[in-house]
Scaffold this active site. Structure first.
Site, PDB file in Angstrom:
ATOM      1  N   LYS A 197       0.829  -1.205   0.000  1.00 17.34           N
ATOM      2  CA  LYS A 197       0.000   0.000   0.000  1.00 17.34           C
ATOM      3  C   LYS A 197       0.864   1.256   0.000  1.00 17.34           C
ATOM      4  O   LYS A 197       0.636   2.191  -0.762  1.00 17.34           O
ATOM      5  CB  LYS A 197      -0.935  -0.013   1.208  1.00 17.34           C
ATOM      6  CG  LYS A 197      -1.915   1.148   1.227  1.00 17.34           C
ATOM      7  CD  LYS A 197      -2.956   0.984   2.318  1.00 17.34           C
ATOM      8  CE  LYS A 197      -3.981   2.118   2.260  1.00 17.34           C
ATOM      9  NZ  LYS A 197      -5.054   1.938   3.263  1.00 17.34           N
ATOM     10  N   GLU A 203       9.542  -5.850   4.616  1.00 21.00           N
ATOM     11  CA  GLU A 203       9.634  -7.231   4.145  1.00 21.00           C
ATOM     12  C   GLU A 203       9.395  -7.303   2.638  1.00 21.00           C
ATOM     13  O   GLU A 203      10.125  -7.990   1.904  1.00 21.00           O
ATOM     14  CB  GLU A 203       8.603  -8.114   4.870  1.00 21.00           C
ATOM     15  CG  GLU A 203       8.784  -8.167   6.376  1.00 21.00           C
ATOM     16  CD  GLU A 203       7.948  -7.143   7.119  1.00 21.00           C
ATOM     17  OE1 GLU A 203       7.600  -7.417   8.278  1.00 21.00           O
ATOM     18  OE2 GLU A 203       7.625  -6.079   6.535  1.00 21.00           O
ATOM     19  N   GLY A 256      -5.455  -2.944   3.952  1.00 18.83           N
ATOM     20  CA  GLY A 256      -4.744  -4.115   3.450  1.00 18.83           C
ATOM     21  C   GLY A 256      -5.531  -5.398   3.527  1.00 18.83           C
ATOM     22  O   GLY A 256      -5.605  -6.169   2.559  1.00 18.83           O
ATOM     23  N   ARG A 257      -6.154  -5.671   4.679  1.00 12.11           N
ATOM     24  CA  ARG A 257      -6.885  -6.925   4.835  1.00 12.11           C
ATOM     25  C   ARG A 257      -8.242  -6.893   4.143  1.00 12.11           C
ATOM     26  O   ARG A 257      -8.976  -7.885   4.173  1.00 12.11           O
ATOM     27  CB  ARG A 257      -7.037  -7.263   6.319  1.00 12.11           C
ATOM     28  CG  ARG A 257      -7.741  -6.201   7.140  1.00 12.11           C
ATOM     29  CD  ARG A 257      -7.595  -6.501   8.643  1.00 12.11           C
ATOM     30  NE  ARG A 257      -8.161  -5.455   9.479  1.00 12.11           N
ATOM     31  CZ  ARG A 257      -7.550  -4.312   9.783  1.00 12.11           C
ATOM     32  NH1 ARG A 257      -6.353  -4.049   9.273  1.00 12.11           N
ATOM     33  NH2 ARG A 257      -8.120  -3.434  10.578  1.00 12.11           N
ATOM     34  N   GLU A 342      -6.913  -8.783  13.583  1.00 11.81           N
ATOM     35  CA  GLU A 342      -6.317  -7.475  13.342  1.00 11.81           C
ATOM     36  C   GLU A 342      -7.377  -6.378  13.398  1.00 11.81           C
ATOM     37  O   GLU A 342      -7.086  -5.245  13.783  1.00 11.81           O
ATOM     38  CB  GLU A 342      -5.594  -7.450  11.992  1.00 11.81           C
ATOM     39  CG  GLU A 342      -4.745  -6.206  11.779  1.00 11.81           C
ATOM     40  CD  GLU A 342      -3.806  -6.318  10.594  1.00 11.81           C
ATOM     41  OE1 GLU A 342      -2.637  -6.690  10.786  1.00 11.81           O
ATOM     42  OE2 GLU A 342      -4.253  -6.031   9.461  1.00 11.81           O
ATOM     43  N   HIS A 373      -8.929 -35.687  13.564  1.00 14.54           N
ATOM     44  CA  HIS A 373      -7.938 -36.599  14.135  1.00 14.54           C
ATOM     45  C   HIS A 373      -6.833 -35.837  14.851  1.00 14.54           C
ATOM     46  O   HIS A 373      -5.770 -36.406  15.138  1.00 14.54           O
ATOM     47  CB  HIS A 373      -7.354 -37.492  13.039  1.00 14.54           C
ATOM     48  CG  HIS A 373      -8.380 -38.384  12.411  1.00 14.54           C
ATOM     49  ND1 HIS A 373      -8.646 -39.666  12.869  1.00 14.54           N
ATOM     50  CD2 HIS A 373      -9.243 -38.178  11.389  1.00 14.54           C
ATOM     51  CE1 HIS A 373      -9.602 -40.205  12.145  1.00 14.54           C
ATOM     52  NE2 HIS A 373      -9.988 -39.324  11.229  1.00 14.54           N
ATOM     53  N   LYS A 483       7.559  -3.594  14.788  1.00 18.52           N
ATOM     54  CA  LYS A 483       8.229  -3.200  13.543  1.00 18.52           C
ATOM     55  C   LYS A 483       9.165  -2.020  13.786  1.00 18.52           C
ATOM     56  O   LYS A 483      10.274  -1.966  13.236  1.00 18.52           O
ATOM     57  CB  LYS A 483       7.186  -2.853  12.475  1.00 18.52           C
ATOM     58  CG  LYS A 483       6.374  -4.054  12.008  1.00 18.52           C
ATOM     59  CD  LYS A 483       5.138  -3.642  11.232  1.00 18.52           C
ATOM     60  CE  LYS A 483       5.449  -2.982   9.931  1.00 18.52           C
ATOM     61  NZ  LYS A 483       4.225  -2.736   9.133  1.00 18.52           N
TER      62      LYS A 483
END
Length: 511
Positions: A197, A203, A256-257, A342, A373, A483
């Site tokens: 964005k 990263e 973003g999400r 978030e 399981h 961060k």
């Protein structure tokens, strides 16, 4: 005491009959707590059934939660969200992801459509070979810039017999992730999509630089000519070196999400074609319309939020589990983790006051029948109550004998029945208490429109929970502190940490 506080207190004191008692007392319970959202006509028609009858919602709880929604001005906040008002007050922004699906202010919808058309032209040019031979795309992002496309591709790419362009999604700064993607690609026929964005995400930009080095080291004369930028900061992408014609902007008001619907969906359109991307948007729009035009308990995302609040706020459930009985949805629980935790993992209300109770539960889950399981022992006989969502498809996604899908679905439905009914035994180790809640989301099929509808439903469910708690779901300051400290360490300016952190930095050779 505010009206909302008084209603919450009343809710805390309501009796909660067992699930069996609720079904026995109300012959209409199933129809009252089941609803459907559909879309399309003819071959494009589809729908999703939402069954919340195996939760402890009853007429009294539903009525009180409707009062709470009114007291928290649900209708007003929904209108702010869907018309481009300031839905994110801490950052002074609108939250206009629904405009990407055609629901929002006229200006926002017009802008989104124009940017979609820009992306459509570039997607068409690349798939037609106008930018040279392209067989692979490495999509580099993190958080919503990567998880949305990865989830969509995991669900939809399986139905493409021979993908025209093979897509690899890379998010982790761990070099193993990027190396794995590069090992599967020929650099001479690979494009790089950089999704950020701000176009400053550490990263993402570090991975992007390494990907460009890889192209250069393998004989690609113009590495930047192989890059597409997906960003709300197009000027920074151009400054970084991307040609303006290959910059696909999206609005600053799309978080973003919540960004799969924007140019962040570029890898989906590249891999599957524009029609499939549009189908994702269409499925989401069908849910948007239901959410916009339906009030009170009939509004299915709001009804789901009522159940969430019942378990998190009133019964102290700290987690919520999501199990997809469909291999194509293997990343969907991960997607919901980010969306819900978030968005609603907050300490304060919209006016900056401490919240008066729990907010987002821990979202977790997996794929059935594998999870049966592994973790279902705790769900059936553990000492904590975990509300469970089951997601399944009536239509199979495979061409194997019918028994595969029949066994899959019977297991899904049997787990919900067993959680509710339980089973007594003279042997305590073989006794199941039952009365454990679940909801079932049953899709006609797992196609592009269904994916769009599923994600939009959970976006609105998350928003509804935020409204009922009085919090802002659209900021995420909690991700920033770690961060910032990492940047201080990287720059050599970080100091004065606790003894443990100082020792770890020294042991790793970072000091």
């Amino acid at each position: 005491m505010t009206d909302a506080a008084a209603i919450r207190d009343r809710l805390k004191n309501l009796p909660t009959p067992t699930l069996k008692e609720l079904f026995d007392a109300d012959p209409q319970r199933l129809s009252a707590l089941t609803g459907r959202i559909g879309w399309g006509e003819g071959q494009t028609a589809g729908s999703i059934l939402f069954d919340w009858s195996k939760t402890h919602l009853d007429e009294v709880h539903l009525g009180a939660f409707e009062e709470l929604a009114d007291a928290m001005d649900f209708a007003g906040r929904r209108d702010v969200l869907l018309t481009g008002g300031i839905a994110n007050p801490t950052e002074g922004r609108a939250a206009q992801h629904t405009a990407e699906r055609g629901i929002g202010s006229d200006a926002a919808v017009e802008e989104a459509d124009a940017l979609h058309q820009r992306m459509k032209l570039l997607v068409g040019a690349i798939r037609a070979g106008e930018l040279g031979e392209v067989k692979h795309l490495i999509h580099i992002g993190i958080g919503g810039s990567a998880l949305g496309p990865a989830c969509a591709l995991a669900m939809l790419a399986r139905d493409i017999d021979a993908p025209l362009i093979d897509v690899h999604v890379v998010s982790n700064i761990d070099g193993c992730a990027l190396e794995d993607a590069m090992h599967g690609c020929d650099p001479k026929t690979t494009m790089i999509a950089v999704a950020s964005k701000t176009f400053t995400t550490t990263e993402t930009m570090t991975n992007a630089t390494s990907a460009l080095d890889w192209l250069r080291e393998n004989g690609v004369a113009d590495p930047y000519g192989r890059v597409v930028a997906l960003t709300a900061s197009p000027e920074k992408a151009v400054e970084w070196g991307v040609d303006e014609t290959r910059v696909l902007p999206f609005s600053e008001t799309v978080g973003g999400r919540y960004s799969l619907w924007s140019s962040i969906g570029f890898p989906v359109a590249i891999a599957l074609g524009w029609d499939e991307f549009e189908a994702v948007l269409a499925g989401a729009q069908a849910v948007d319309i239901h959410f916009r035009d339906t009030d009170a308990r009939a509004n299915l995302p709001l009804r789901a939020a009522f159940a969430d609040q019942l378990y998190t706020r009133l019964r102290g459930c700290q987690t919520r589990a999501v199990f997809a009985y469909d291999e194509r949805l293997k990343l969907f629980p991960d997607y919901l983790q980010q969306l819900e935790m978030e968005s609603n993992g907050k300490l304060v209300t919209m006016d900056g006051k401490p919240v008066d109770g729990p907010t987002a539960p821990i979202t977790w889950g997996g794929v059935g029948t594998d999870a049966q399981h592994a973790v279902f022992q705790l769900l059936h006989q553990g000492t904590v109550t975990v509300p469970v969502d089951f997601i399944a498809s009536i239509a199979p996604g495979d061409a194997l004998p019918d028994e595969h899908h029949r066994i899959l679905l019977t297991n899904c439905f049997a787990q919900g029945a067993a959680l509710m009914a339980g089973k007594g035994s003279d042997d305590p180790a073989r006794s199941y208490p039952g009365n454990r809640p679940s909801a079932t989301i049953l899709c006609d099929d797992m196609d592009a429109a269904t994916l769009g509808a599923l994600i939009a439903f959970h976006e609105h469910r998350t928003f509804c929970n935020a409204v009922l708690m009085g919090i802002n779901p659209f900021d995420q300051f909690g991700v920033e502190l770690g961060k910032q400290i990492a940047k201080e360490i990287e720059s050599g300016k970080g100091e004065g940490f606790d003894p443990s952190t100082e020792a770890l930095l020294e042991a790793a050779g970072l000091k």
